[in-house]
Design an enzyme around this catalytic site. Structure first.
Site, short mmCIF file in Angstrom:
data_model
loop_
_atom_site.label_atom_id
_atom_site.label_comp_id
_atom_site.label_asym_id
_atom_site.label_seq_id
_atom_site.Cartn_x
_atom_site.Cartn_y
_atom_site.Cartn_z
N SER A 28 -28.20 -36.25 2.40
CA SER A 28 -28.45 -36.96 1.15
C SER A 28 -28.91 -36.26 -0.12
O SER A 28 -28.75 -36.44 -1.15
CB SER A 28 -29.10 -38.23 1.52
N CYS A 29 -29.50 -34.97 0.32
CA CYS A 29 -29.76 -34.10 -0.71
C CYS A 29 -29.11 -33.66 -1.53
O CYS A 29 -27.74 -33.43 -1.15
CB CYS A 29 -30.58 -32.79 -0.02
#
Lengths: 170, 208
Positions: A28-29
């Site tokens: 998700s980064c």
């Protein structure tokens, strides 16, 4: 031999030394690459969260999309980049887990702030870049797979690799 | 309401107490796994440590290691998350121990995936119930989420929940091996630092 410099979770690094900056295993980064193609100065931020909620400046500006973009631009200018010629590329922001029933409102509250964090990171990164009028030249974002990014600061080229889809270049 | 304890305030004694709690939780999870696969399960001594965000993927073979992750959120008297990570190969072996050979289907079928998800759920429940008995606290795990991908990508999701106010995370980590077959995995508890004072108090090592 060109050095590969690792940019870990919540870190940011800038280089005027033709380095390849790499972030491994982004979920998700979001990796935000910003560079000046003429001065051959570039930097990479590995952001985890959309924005800092604290009124004080964070100890790790690379953690949040808003503070990371501002801090990276400042460092790049310090290395001789010109603000008007800066360009950017975005990679990551996947949704790794689909919890059963995660679309219901109840599940969303139960699952905490990480629901859709990837998508929110992408939006925040675009907004932060837009605010500084830095054009986004390439994006490989969203989906539900992990990615590794190698950013060549001398050419602005970004190589994205994933287990499922192999390699591609932005 | 007390202020959120900064990660830096943890004393070595408190970290040891959390490691010991992890030992009891992981021990119970190992018994559950052992019963499920009818094999002996060996555990490493659980380590509780406070590590910088960027260092977490190194605990499990680096951010690009291909792993299966089963992830549960923990709510109740204390919050946090619990993650079962299995190397890709180990995940496939474990799944095939539980799901009798499907007709010629290789890789991760829907049934195998669901068996792994259930394993994560059962191990987490065993871990949390031992932790609950030890502390007298109530923990409620969510339904399990499943992903098979790079370890770093899977950890991102877990860390995003914990990282808003901290640059370090507390991890209570145990490695396990199922004897006789090549199954290696990690069971990791990420206590939410915001509710840590409650658990420390019940372990008899409160903040001053």
């Amino acid at each position: 031999m060109i050095d590969t410099v690792k940019v870990g979770v919540a870190e940011l690094k800038a280089s005027d030394n033709h380095d390849v900056l790499a972030s491994f295993g982004l979920g998700s980064c979001v990796a935000i690459a910003i560079y000046d193609p003429l001065m051959k100065v570039g930097g990479l931020a590995h952001v985890m969260l959309p924005e800092s909620r604290s009124p004080e400046p964070p100890a790790m500006p690379g953690k949040f999309a808003d503070t990371a973009v501002a801090c990276l631009v400042e460092e790049l200018i310090g290395l001789g980049a010109r603000k008007r010629s800066l360009k950017s590329k975005l990679v990551g922001g996947a949704q790794m887990f689909e919890l059963p029933g995660a679309s219901s409102a109840e599940a969303k509250t139960a699952c905490g702030p990480s629901v859709n964090i990837g998508a929110r990171n992408i939006v925040a990164a675009r907004e932060a870049l837009g605010k500084l009028k830095i054009p986004i030249e390439g994006e490989d974002t969203g989906g539900n797979h992990g990615r590794t990014v190698r950013f060549d600061t001398s050419t602005g080229e970004v190589e994205v690799s994933s287990i499922r889809f192999g390699k591609s270049t932005l | 309401m007390t202020s959120m304890p900064g990660a830096g305030r943890l004393t070595p004694l408190q970290i040891d107490a959390l490691g010991e709690a992890g030992n009891i939780g992981a021990g119970n999870a190992a018994i559950a796994l052992s019963l499920m696969v009818s094999k002996k399960v060996e555990l490493s001594t659980p380590k509780a440590s406070l590590i910088p965000l960027a260092g977490v993927p190194d605990l499990v073979g680096g951010p690009e290691a291909a792993v299966a992750g089963i992830y549960l959120e923990v709510q109740g008297d204390c919050s946090g998350s619990i993650l079962l990570l299995l190397e890709e190969e180990s995940a496939l072996i474990l799944a095939s121990l539980m799901v009798p050979a499907e007709s010629g289907e290789a890789g991760l079928t829907v049934v195998k995936r669901s068996a792994l998800q259930e394993t994560g759920s059962i191990l987490s429940a065993a871990y949390l119930s031992a932790l609950g008995q030890l502390t007298g606290l109530f923990f409620k795990p969510s339904v399990p989420g499943f992903a098979m991908d790079m370890a770093g990508a899977i950890l991102d999701h877990v860390l995003a929940d914990l990282a808003a106010s901290e640059d370090h995370v507390l991890v209570v980590e145990t490695d396990f091996i199922v004897s006789g077959v090549k199954i290696m995995g990690h069971l990791v508890l990420f206590p939410d630092l915001g509710t840590l004072d409650t658990i420390l108090e019940h372990l008899g090592v409160p903040f001053d």
